[in-house]
Design a protein around this motif. Structure first.
Motif, PDB file in Angstrom:
ATOM      1  N   GLY A 153       0.804  -1.215   0.000  1.00  0.00           N
ATOM      2  CA  GLY A 153       0.000   0.000   0.000  1.00  0.00           C
ATOM      3  C   GLY A 153       0.838   1.266   0.000  1.00  0.00           C
ATOM      4  N   MET A 154       2.129   1.140   0.355  1.00  0.00           N
ATOM      5  CA  MET A 154       3.038   2.289   0.305  1.00  0.00           C
ATOM      6  C   MET A 154       3.591   2.504  -1.097  1.00  0.00           C
ATOM      7  SD  MET A 154       5.241   1.536   3.764  1.00  0.00           S
ATOM      8  CE  MET A 154       4.434   1.055   5.286  1.00  0.00           C
ATOM      9  N   GLY A 155       3.099   1.695  -2.044  1.00  0.00           N
ATOM     10  CA  GLY A 155       3.570   1.811  -3.419  1.00  0.00           C
ATOM     11  C   GLY A 155       4.786   0.964  -3.715  1.00  0.00           C
ATOM     12  N   ILE A 156       5.142   0.068  -2.812  1.00  0.00           N
ATOM     13  CA  ILE A 156       6.303  -0.800  -3.005  1.00  0.00           C
ATOM     14  C   ILE A 156       5.851  -2.056  -3.728  1.00  0.00           C
ATOM     15  CG2 ILE A 156       8.152  -2.077  -1.864  1.00  0.00           C
ATOM     16  CD1 ILE A 156       7.987  -0.071   0.426  1.00  0.00           C
ATOM     17  N   LYS A 157       6.243  -2.203  -4.969  1.00  0.00           N
ATOM     18  CA  LYS A 157       5.815  -3.321  -5.806  1.00  0.00           C
ATOM     19  C   LYS A 157       7.029  -4.106  -6.297  1.00  0.00           C
ATOM     20  CE  LYS A 157       1.602  -1.596  -5.653  1.00  0.00           C
ATOM     21  NZ  LYS A 157       0.500  -2.224  -4.893  1.00  0.00           N
ATOM     22  N   GLY A 158       6.766  -5.264  -6.870  1.00  0.00           N
ATOM     23  CA  GLY A 158       7.832  -6.082  -7.448  1.00  0.00           C
ATOM     24  C   GLY A 158       8.862  -6.506  -6.418  1.00  0.00           C
ATOM     25  N   ILE A 159       8.413  -6.922  -5.248  1.00  0.00           N
ATOM     26  CA  ILE A 159       9.333  -7.262  -4.153  1.00  0.00           C
ATOM     27  C   ILE A 159      10.107  -8.534  -4.456  1.00  0.00           C
ATOM     28  CG2 ILE A 159       9.445  -7.896  -1.709  1.00  0.00           C
ATOM     29  CD1 ILE A 159       6.880  -6.209  -1.314  1.00  0.00           C
ATOM     30  N   GLU A 160      11.425  -8.452  -4.341  1.00  0.00           N
ATOM     31  CA  GLU A 160      12.293  -9.608  -4.549  1.00  0.00           C
ATOM     32  C   GLU A 160      12.821 -10.160  -3.235  1.00  0.00           C
ATOM     33  OE1 GLU A 160      15.255  -7.987  -7.250  1.00  0.00           O
ATOM     34  OE2 GLU A 160      14.294  -9.045  -8.916  1.00  0.00           O
ATOM     35  N   SER A 161      13.188  -9.296  -2.314  1.00  0.00           N
ATOM     36  CA  SER A 161      13.688  -9.748  -1.014  1.00  0.00           C
ATOM     37  C   SER A 161      13.459  -8.659   0.026  1.00  0.00           C
ATOM     38  CB  SER A 161      15.175 -10.095  -1.089  1.00  0.00           C
ATOM     39  OG  SER A 161      15.951  -8.940  -1.349  1.00  0.00           O
ATOM     40  N   THR A 165      13.497  -4.455  -4.749  1.00  0.00           N
ATOM     41  CA  THR A 165      12.412  -4.659  -5.707  1.00  0.00           C
ATOM     42  C   THR A 165      12.961  -4.656  -7.128  1.00  0.00           C
ATOM     43  OG1 THR A 165      11.832  -2.360  -6.223  1.00  0.00           O
ATOM     44  CG2 THR A 165      11.030  -3.248  -4.119  1.00  0.00           C
ATOM     45  N   LEU A 166      12.097  -4.978  -8.058  1.00  0.00           N
ATOM     46  CA  LEU A 166      12.481  -4.933  -9.470  1.00  0.00           C
ATOM     47  C   LEU A 166      12.818  -3.520  -9.914  1.00  0.00           C
ATOM     48  CD1 LEU A 166       9.692  -7.263 -10.915  1.00  0.00           C
ATOM     49  CD2 LEU A 166      12.121  -7.841 -10.630  1.00  0.00           C
ATOM     50  N   TYR A 167      12.405  -2.545  -9.108  1.00  0.00           N
ATOM     51  CA  TYR A 167      12.567  -1.150  -9.490  1.00  0.00           C
ATOM     52  C   TYR A 167      13.580  -0.419  -8.620  1.00  0.00           C
ATOM     53  CZ  TYR A 167       8.115  -2.778 -11.280  1.00  0.00           C
ATOM     54  OH  TYR A 167       7.130  -3.534 -11.878  1.00  0.00           O
ATOM     55  N   GLY A 168      14.335  -1.183  -7.836  1.00  0.00           N
ATOM     56  CA  GLY A 168      15.354  -0.567  -7.001  1.00  0.00           C
ATOM     57  C   GLY A 168      15.134  -0.834  -5.520  1.00  0.00           C
ATOM     58  N   GLU A 169      15.982  -0.244  -4.698  1.00  0.00           N
ATOM     59  CA  GLU A 169      15.925  -0.438  -3.256  1.00  0.00           C
ATOM     60  C   GLU A 169      14.901   0.505  -2.616  1.00  0.00           C
ATOM     61  OE1 GLU A 169      17.648  -2.725  -1.592  1.00  0.00           O
ATOM     62  OE2 GLU A 169      18.636  -3.459  -3.409  1.00  0.00           O
ATOM     63  N   LYS A 170      14.135  -0.033  -1.687  1.00  0.00           N
ATOM     64  CA  LYS A 170      13.149   0.744  -0.951  1.00  0.00           C
ATOM     65  C   LYS A 170      13.324   0.478   0.542  1.00  0.00           C
ATOM     66  CE  LYS A 170      10.973   1.869  -4.846  1.00  0.00           C
ATOM     67  NZ  LYS A 170      10.862   3.239  -5.371  1.00  0.00           N
ATOM     68  N   THR A 171      12.847   1.403   1.359  1.00  0.00           N
ATOM     69  CA  THR A 171      12.861   1.199   2.807  1.00  0.00           C
ATOM     70  C   THR A 171      11.537   1.667   3.390  1.00  0.00           C
ATOM     71  OG1 THR A 171      13.826   3.370   3.286  1.00  0.00           O
ATOM     72  CG2 THR A 171      15.364   1.528   2.997  1.00  0.00           C
ATOM     73  N   CYS A 172      11.201   1.101   4.537  1.00  0.00           N
ATOM     74  CA  CYS A 172      10.045   1.583   5.282  1.00  0.00           C
ATOM     75  C   CYS A 172      10.235   1.237   6.746  1.00  0.00           C
ATOM     76  CB  CYS A 172       8.727   1.006   4.749  1.00  0.00           C
ATOM     77  SG  CYS A 172       8.431  -0.716   5.140  1.00  0.00           S
ATOM     78  N   SER A 173       9.575   1.947   7.601  1.00  0.00           N
ATOM     79  CA  SER A 173       9.652   1.703   9.030  1.00  0.00           C
ATOM     80  C   SER A 173       8.976   0.383   9.388  1.00  0.00           C
ATOM     81  CB  SER A 173       8.974   2.850   9.789  1.00  0.00           C
ATOM     82  OG  SER A 173       8.684   2.488  11.116  1.00  0.00           O
ATOM     83  N   TYR A 174       9.592  -0.376  10.282  1.00  0.00           N
ATOM     84  CA  TYR A 174       8.998  -1.630  10.741  1.00  0.00           C
ATOM     85  C   TYR A 174       7.615  -1.354  11.344  1.00  0.00           C
ATOM     86  CZ  TYR A 174       8.873  -6.344  12.815  1.00  0.00           C
ATOM     87  OH  TYR A 174       8.524  -7.639  13.144  1.00  0.00           O
TER      88      TYR A 174
END
Length: 349
Positions: free
Chosen positions: A139-147, A164-173
């Motif tokens: 829901g945060m817009g993070i798609k194509g998750i690989e690991s 992700t397929l589109y680069g590195e993303k981060t979010c708060s636990y």
């Protein structure tokens, strides 16, 4: 709590979450489970195994040493294993089961209802710092998750690093936690044989705020809210199947004697009937474990029905937490002269 063997590089784990911290946390559980299997204390272990994606570990039995190569325990292990102990109690020998603090309420309630055999269970209370909701991450817009890394059960892992397929993303636990973890009942295990791992307080919201918001709506607004949510239901029965309080040998909704067994909704009433009746069936017994909402593929906030009943029980009969112990009687099965009169509901409106 017993001193356990430190982590070794020989223990397998899910490669996409294989950090040193997680290996240490997992290995303490794994090594202890292997010990208890080897000396015959337990016949099997009920835990979680890695799935085909980094965020979908699933409940599983482990009966041989090599089985533990797929054992995993991390922030995505949200499944409440208490329900699985109903069938495990029928098997020969003891089952070692890993229970988070909130799971132990459900286990206690099942003992109270004679649905699980305490003598057939060896309970390891595992630490918890909150469980993660993959739908919130998406829901945060993070798609194509690989690991995903950072889902380990450690104090230090407060940020999720997502490739992700589109680069590195981060979010708060904390931002990715399940709703139930924000209103956590507490990190104390109510029943266990031994404890492994530390827990971290996650409560940062009030449990009944969501219910109070709906109570403040007009009747028309309430109807519209639930009409919108329940119209999404596809009658997959996931909520019923996962619910520890839904432990009837045969559910009324599976009976072919009634139209209730049908999956398709003939009218708008039928799409509401299933959830309303199910909520009544678990009233006074629901521990508010939140599994119904967690597994719903349509994202319906089903816990609101149960939490409304819990709130009313607290107000009408005095505060009561199902599963807090194995001895007390539930308010709906324990008559006292101080009980609220039935007419109060009609008067309240």
């Amino acid at each position: 709590m017993q001193e356990l063997v430190a982590a070794t590089s020989q223990v397998g784990t899910c490669s996409h979450l294989a950090t040193a911290e997680q290996r240490e946390s997992q290995t303490r559980v794994i090594n202890r489970a292997k010990e208890l299997l080897a000396d015959g204390t337990v016949a099997r272990v009920l835990g979680w195994k890695a799935g085909d994606l980094p965020y979908n570990p699933e409940p599983a039995y482990f009966e041989k040493e090599e089985d533990f190569e797929n054992f995993v325990y991390n922030g995505f292990c949200g499944a409440n294993l208490s329900k699985y102990m109903i069938e495990a109690s029928k098997l020969e020998g003891k089952t070692l089961v890993c229970l988070k603090p909130c799971d132990t309420y459900s286990f206690n309630q099942l003992i109270k209802e004679h649905r699980v055999d305490r003598e057939k269970a060896y309970i390891i209370g595992v630490g918890c710092k909150g469980k993660l909701d993959i739908e919130k991450i998406k829901g945060m817009g993070i798609k194509g998750i690989e690991s995903i890394s950072g889902a380990e059960i450690t104090e230090e892992a407060d940020t999720l690093a997502i490739r992700t397929l589109y680069g590195e993303k981060t979010c708060s636990y904390a931002d990715a936690m399940l709703e139930r973890c924000h209103v956590c009942k507490g990190k104390e295990h109510k029943i266990y044989d031994e404890l492994i791992g530390e827990s971290k307080e996650t409560k940062d919201a009030e449990r009944f705020d969501g219910v109070a918001a709906i109570e403040a709506m007009s009747p028309e607004e309430k109807f519209a809210f639930f009409q919108k949510e329940l119209s999404k239901c596809i009658r997959c029965n996931a909520c019923r199947n996962v619910c520890p309080a839904c432990s009837c040998r045969k559910c009324v909704f599976d009976s072919n004697k009634f139209d209730s067994s049908q999956k398709a909704n003939a009218d708008s009433f039928e799409e509401k009937m299933f959830h309303i009746i199910r909520a009544f069936h678990v009233a006074g017994r629901c521990t508010d474990c939140g599994e119904c909402s967690r597994v719903c593929p349509q994202g319906i906030p089903l816990h609101l029905f149960n939490r409304k009943f819990i709130k009313d029980i607290d107000e009408f009969y005095g505060e009561y937490q199902a599963g807090e112990d194995t001895d007390s009687k539930g308010p709906l099965t324990n008559f006292t002269f101080d009980d609220v009169e039935p007419g109060i509901v009609a008067e309240r409106g």
